[in-house]
Design an enzyme around this catalytic site. Structure first.
Site, short mmCIF file in Angstrom:
data_model
loop_
_atom_site.label_atom_id
_atom_site.label_comp_id
_atom_site.label_asym_id
_atom_site.label_seq_id
_atom_site.Cartn_x
_atom_site.Cartn_y
_atom_site.Cartn_z
N HIS A 119 -0.49 0.97 9.31
CA HIS A 119 0.82 1.46 8.84
C HIS A 119 0.66 2.70 7.97
O HIS A 119 1.31 3.72 8.21
CB HIS A 119 1.52 0.33 8.08
CG HIS A 119 2.87 0.70 7.54
ND1 HIS A 119 4.03 0.37 8.18
CD2 HIS A 119 3.23 1.36 6.41
CE1 HIS A 119 5.07 0.83 7.48
NE2 HIS A 119 4.60 1.43 6.39
N GLU A 120 -0.21 2.62 6.96
CA GLU A 120 -0.36 3.76 6.04
C GLU A 120 -0.95 4.95 6.79
O GLU A 120 -0.55 6.08 6.57
CB GLU A 120 -1.24 3.39 4.83
CG GLU A 120 -0.79 2.15 4.06
CD GLU A 120 0.70 2.11 3.74
OE1 GLU A 120 1.32 3.17 3.52
OE2 GLU A 120 1.28 0.98 3.72
N GLU A 159 10.07 4.70 7.51
CA GLU A 159 9.61 3.30 7.45
C GLU A 159 9.91 2.53 8.74
O GLU A 159 9.06 1.82 9.25
CB GLU A 159 10.18 2.59 6.23
CG GLU A 159 9.68 3.15 4.89
CD GLU A 159 8.17 3.17 4.74
OE1 GLU A 159 7.45 2.52 5.54
OE2 GLU A 159 7.68 3.85 3.81
N ASN A 190 -0.03 8.00 0.26
CA ASN A 190 -0.30 9.32 -0.32
C ASN A 190 -1.22 10.15 0.56
O ASN A 190 -2.23 9.65 1.04
CB ASN A 190 -0.95 9.16 -1.69
CG ASN A 190 -0.31 8.07 -2.51
OD1 ASN A 190 0.87 8.12 -2.77
ND2 ASN A 190 -1.09 7.07 -2.87
N ALA A 236 0.84 -1.19 0.00
CA ALA A 236 0.00 0.00 0.00
C ALA A 236 0.88 1.24 0.00
O ALA A 236 2.08 1.15 0.22
CB ALA A 236 -0.90 0.02 1.23
N MET A 237 0.24 2.39 -0.23
CA MET A 237 1.00 3.64 -0.32
C MET A 237 0.26 4.76 0.40
O MET A 237 -0.92 4.97 0.19
CB MET A 237 1.22 3.98 -1.80
CG MET A 237 2.00 5.24 -2.04
SD MET A 237 3.69 5.15 -1.34
CE MET A 237 3.90 6.85 -0.85
N HIS A 270 1.66 6.74 8.83
CA HIS A 270 2.56 7.55 8.02
C HIS A 270 2.12 9.01 7.94
O HIS A 270 2.92 9.88 7.64
CB HIS A 270 2.61 7.00 6.58
CG HIS A 270 3.71 6.03 6.31
ND1 HIS A 270 5.00 6.24 6.73
CD2 HIS A 270 3.73 4.85 5.63
CE1 HIS A 270 5.77 5.22 6.31
NE2 HIS A 270 5.01 4.36 5.65
N1 TRP Z 1 5.73 3.74 1.39
C1 TRP Z 1 5.04 2.51 1.16
C2 TRP Z 1 4.81 1.91 2.53
O1 TRP Z 1 5.69 1.48 3.18
C3 TRP Z 1 5.80 1.55 0.31
C4 TRP Z 1 5.49 1.55 -1.14
C5 TRP Z 1 4.31 1.39 -1.71
C6 TRP Z 1 6.39 1.60 -2.22
N2 TRP Z 1 4.43 1.33 -3.07
C7 TRP Z 1 5.70 1.46 -3.39
C8 TRP Z 1 7.74 1.74 -2.29
C9 TRP Z 1 6.31 1.44 -4.64
C10 TRP Z 1 8.36 1.73 -3.53
C11 TRP Z 1 7.63 1.59 -4.68
O2 TRP Z 1 3.75 1.93 3.04
ZN ZN Z 2 5.63 2.51 5.02
#
Ligand code: TRP
Ligand code: ZN
Length: 861
Positions: free
Chosen positions: A295-296, A318, A263, A260-261, A299
């Protein structure tokens, strides 16, 4: 390898040449030609009359400086260099991109028809020309224009405007009031089902919560929503951190390279990390989803409000956020189980990484492709380093450090040093030596010797730190070692010693250190590295009797589990040493196992962990050269022995214990132990056919999968029938089919590789989807040592063949699955030759990606 990509070094860091307060983006979406307009003010930090912007695979169609066409520019590789510019000016660039052709899943791409973005680490440069580095922070306004067939047009922050346009299009405008680096930008456009809720923050604000999932999946979204609300509440209570926007969105997509990310305000998730109901998801899945949603969310403060100065500092966000999600899981569930999980991850993956060619400190110093550094070292060892600070400073000290960190750095892009300085300054602690954990790679080994002097009542512990030979030796490290002393009755001895913190932690700062305890009236049993207080290997001559004593009497479940792990490891080592000798489980260990069942712990899930032996990768760490066959056989043999010793008690438990299929901790624990029981019973002469069939037809995925795993592992005659039935029942649900692919990939039988090759043709399989690839080929290479390391090299070839195909299609995914091939030096000559041959072959493919280049180059040279 002829082409050599450029490496970047931490020591070369330079602050950005310009500042950007605000950026205005417009997207006119179309699969083959999306037009991106970016408008922003640049202000030079120096005298420079030129500027360099990042951009990759972009078609530049217009460039204006202060509203006027500008021709003094050059596009070289991945840079746009603009000359003849004033020190402050407005730039407007228009570029075209083709999301439909983007298979890398980085930048703007299509996932099953929906537009989505992935910008971390350096994907924003595939969207427009900008300073694609985390220390350039700007506010964003984003206008998304799309067809009416895409009802949702999403971006970060708050929706400020929307309306209809001509030609069947509409638009939505978003404004993110918080400054952010480009890697936190996100855009999503598509048709979704939407689950909505609200959260009232501690200061009384209502936050709108939205989870967007593929049409038809709404019933699988509630668990993620509950997890999100729990996360928001927990971060207020434990860390005093409140959410800052009025809206929080999560979108689940099927094509995604990672979990996941984070954003800002618009998380994008791999659908595997969102969707769950009891029929499709296991208890483990529920747990993982909760922790990733957490986790997300976490962040938002540790990563977004305070971000990284440069990518070498990745562990700043992280490591800290993994620590926070681990604490979240531990506060909500079982602390011991979560600790066991984290330690297993370290021992299975991180110790191996630290011992292989990709070894790096948690703050790397040299990087070619940043995507290669989203590693277990940066994440999990990073979290262990944060945890050590927590151990040294205590919860109160740690929270004071966090408070100071936010007071100093909210809205900034900072370094790992800044974080440690906040911890040190807030608590008046000298953490200078501790900082070496950020620059030192490798797993330290603690060599321990003890001595007891009966007449003086003195007990001495001597600990020596041993570090792998390396270029820049910066040892010794500052290591907190938690210990416990048990007397012969198993009672904890109170530790009175000036150097013991919180009654249990001794601090190593010198290469060798001795601690003497007085008034000890009998020789105690020493529990070392309790709770895995430091990410180290341990060398101490435990007797079987001592380990059994700890397994029976240590005051923490973790320490008991650890003692059992060491007992299993000892048994395996003996078996590997003298294979021809008949192998029998030691009487002492058998007795301990039986007594654990006789006096079951309150949490049955812990009991399931007690009787789970270390895996192949964890055991490999104990050998300079991994004895593949012997180790595989020893693992099988030890499991057989345990199964026979426990047969009666397992049968009794299995038959005599019911659960109601709920998600309560009690039911989850019963399912865990019942599945463990069935796994072992299937290895004995007990007739498990009925149990396997019953469980396999269960509507609870944990039970269903438990049956299939047991059948496959034991090579039970029912396995084919059960597997075929599963395929028929679930081939409409790809996330469920991943479990089915993974089971077959982990099958130890010789037909495994042929089977995998034929599964490539299965209608559900798709090489362009990272989840499918990881389930089938990733599982094979990671968790099927017997077949992956086949002596004919077929396992290595299977992996390399797929990597060849993925090199261009999805470099990140190709680079992630290559890991098991890299550590060829750990194996016998024949296998080394075969593995190296595949790496050589890969190194010479045309257009080798930077991602693969970096790893292969490190492994071979
Ligand atoms: N920052 C994301 C996390 O740890 C990690 C992540 C999601 C990521 N997609 C990515 C890192 C693509 C590199 C490339 O939650
Ligand atoms: Zn992360």
């Amino acid at each position: 390898m002829t082409y050599k990509p450029q490496a970047k070094y931490l020591k070369d860091y330079q602050p950005p040449s310009h500042q950007v307060e605000h950026i205005d983006l417009t997207f006119d979406l179309s699969p083959q030609k999306t037009v991106v307009t970016a408008k922003y003010q640049l202000e030079a930090n120096n005298q420079s009359r030129s500027v360099e912007l990042d951009g990759v695979d972009l078609k530049l169609t217009s460039l204006k400086v202060n509203g006027l066409p500008h021709t003094k520019y050059e596009v070289i590789d991945s840079k746009l260099i603009i000359d003849n510019i004033p020190s402050k000016f407005e730039l407007e660039v228009e570029t075209e991109i083709a999301p439909e052709l983007n298979t890398s899943l980085e930048g703007l791409y299509l996932s099953d028809g929906a537009y989505c973005t992935q910008c971390e680490a350096e994907g924003f440069r595939k969207i427009t020309y900008f300073f694609d580095r985390p220390d350039v922070l700007a506010t964003y306004t984003v206008t998304v224009i799309g067809d009416n067939s895409f009802p949702y047009l999403l971006s970060n922050g708050n929706k400020v405007e929307e309306g209809k346009l001509e030609n069947g299009k509409h638009y939505v405008k978003w404004q993110d009031p918080f400054k952010k680096p480009s890697y936190l930008f996100a855009l999503v456009a598509g048709e979704f089902d939407l689950l909505e809720d609200t959260f009232k923050t501690c200061s009384g604000r209502d936050v709108k919560l939205q989870i967007f999932v593929d049409k038809g999946n709404l019933s699988k979204a509630p668990h993620a929503m509950e997890s999100l609300k729990k996360s928001m509440k927990w971060d207020e209570e434990r860390f005093n951190l409140e959410y800052d926007l009025d809206i929080y969105m999560i979108v689940a997509v099927d094509f995604f390279n990672m979990g996941a990310m984070e954003n800002k305000g618009l998380n994008v998730f791999n659908s595997a990390c969102v969707l769950a109901n009891q029929e499709t998801a296991t208890d483990r899945d529920y747990h993982v989803i909760e922790s990733i949603v957490g986790h997300e969310y976490f962040h938002n403060w540790t990563g977004n409000r305070v971000t990284c100065r440069d990518w070498f500092q990745l562990s700043l966000k992280e490591g800290l956020t993994v620590f926070r999600d681990q604490e979240f899981s531990s506060d909500l569930g079982s602390r011991a189980l979560n600790r066991i999980d984290a330690v297993n991850a370290m021992r299975t993956h991180q110790f191996a990484e630290d011992a292989g060619p990709m070894a790096h400190p948690i703050r790397p110093e040299k990087v070619i492709e940043m995507n290669n550094f989203y590693t277990v070292t940066v994440y999990n060892k990073g979290a262990e380093v944060i945890r050590m600070m927590h151990t040294l400073l205590g919860e109160l000290g740690f929270q004071n450090g966090m408070k100071l960190y936010f007071e100093r750095h909210d809205g900034q892009a900072v370094t790992c040093d800044d974080f440690v300085n906040s911890m040190a300054d807030a608590t008046g602690t000298d953490l200078t030596q501790f900082k070496l954990w950020y620059s030192q790679f490798g797993t330290p080994k603690l060599k321990v010797r003890t001595q007891y002097n009966k007449t003086q009542g003195e007990y001495q512990i001597e600990i020596e730190q041993v570090h792998a030979a390396q270029d820049s030796v910066q040892v010794p490290l500052h290591i907190p070692v938690a210990i416990e002393l048990l007397d012969n009755q198993g009672v904890r001895i109170n530790l009175e010693h000036p150097e013991v913190r919180q009654g249990r932690v001794i601090e190593l700062k010198a290469a060798t250190q001795t601690f003497t305890f007085e008034g000890v009236s009998e020789e105690p049993t020493l529990v070392l590295l309790e709770d895995f207080s430091a990410p180290c290997l341990l060398e101490y001559d435990y007797t079987v009797a001592q380990l059994c004593h700890i397994a029976m009497f240590a005051s923490s479940d973790y320490a008991r589990w650890e003692a059992l792990q060491q007992l299993y490891t000892q048994q395996i080592r003996e078996y590997v040493k003298g294979q021809e000798v008949d192998f029998v489980l030691s009487k002492e260990l058998s007795a301990v196992l039986l007594s654990l069942f006789a006096n079951k712990p309150k949490d049955l899930a812990i009991l399931a962990e007690y009787i789970t032996i270390p895996n192949f990768d964890t055991l490999s760490a104990g050998y300079e050269q991994v004895p593949v066959e012997a180790l595989c056989n020893a693992i099988d043999e030890l499991e057989n022995q345990i199964a026979h010793v426990l047969k009666d008690v397992l049968t009794q438990f299995y038959r005599g214990t019911q659960e109601s299929g709920s998600l309560s901790a009690g039911d989850v624990a019963i399912r865990a132990l019942k599945n463990r029981s069935l796994y072992y019973l299937a290895l004995t002469d007990a007739d498990v056919s009925t149990s396997l069939s019953m469980q396999a037809s269960s509507t609870n995925m944990t039970n269903k999968l438990g049956a299939l795993r047991s059948a496959v592992n034991a090579n039970h005659s029912l396995q084919n029938e059960l597997m075929e039935h599963f395929d028929k029942q679930w081939n409409h649900d790809l996330l469920v089919m991943d479990k089915w692919f993974a089971l077959q990939a982990a099958n130890k039988v010789d037909s495994c590789i042929d089977n995998i090759l034929s599964l490539y043709e299965h209608p559900c399989f798709d090489k362009s989807n990272p989840n499918r690839v990881r389930a089938l080929v990733g599982t094979f290479a990671r968790s099927n040592p017997k077949q992956f390391h086949r002596e004919d090299g077929a396992g290595y070839k299977l992996l390399a063949d797929l990597i060849c195909e993925l090199n261009q299609l999805n470099p990140q995914n190709a680079s992630r699955i290559i890991t098991p091939l890299l550590s060829f030096k750990r194996f016998d000559e024949k296998r080394q030759g075969l593995m190296k041959a595949q790496l050589d072959r890969l190194s010479s493919i045309e257009n080798l990606s930077d991602d693969l280049f970096e790893k292969i180059d490190k492994a071979l040279n």
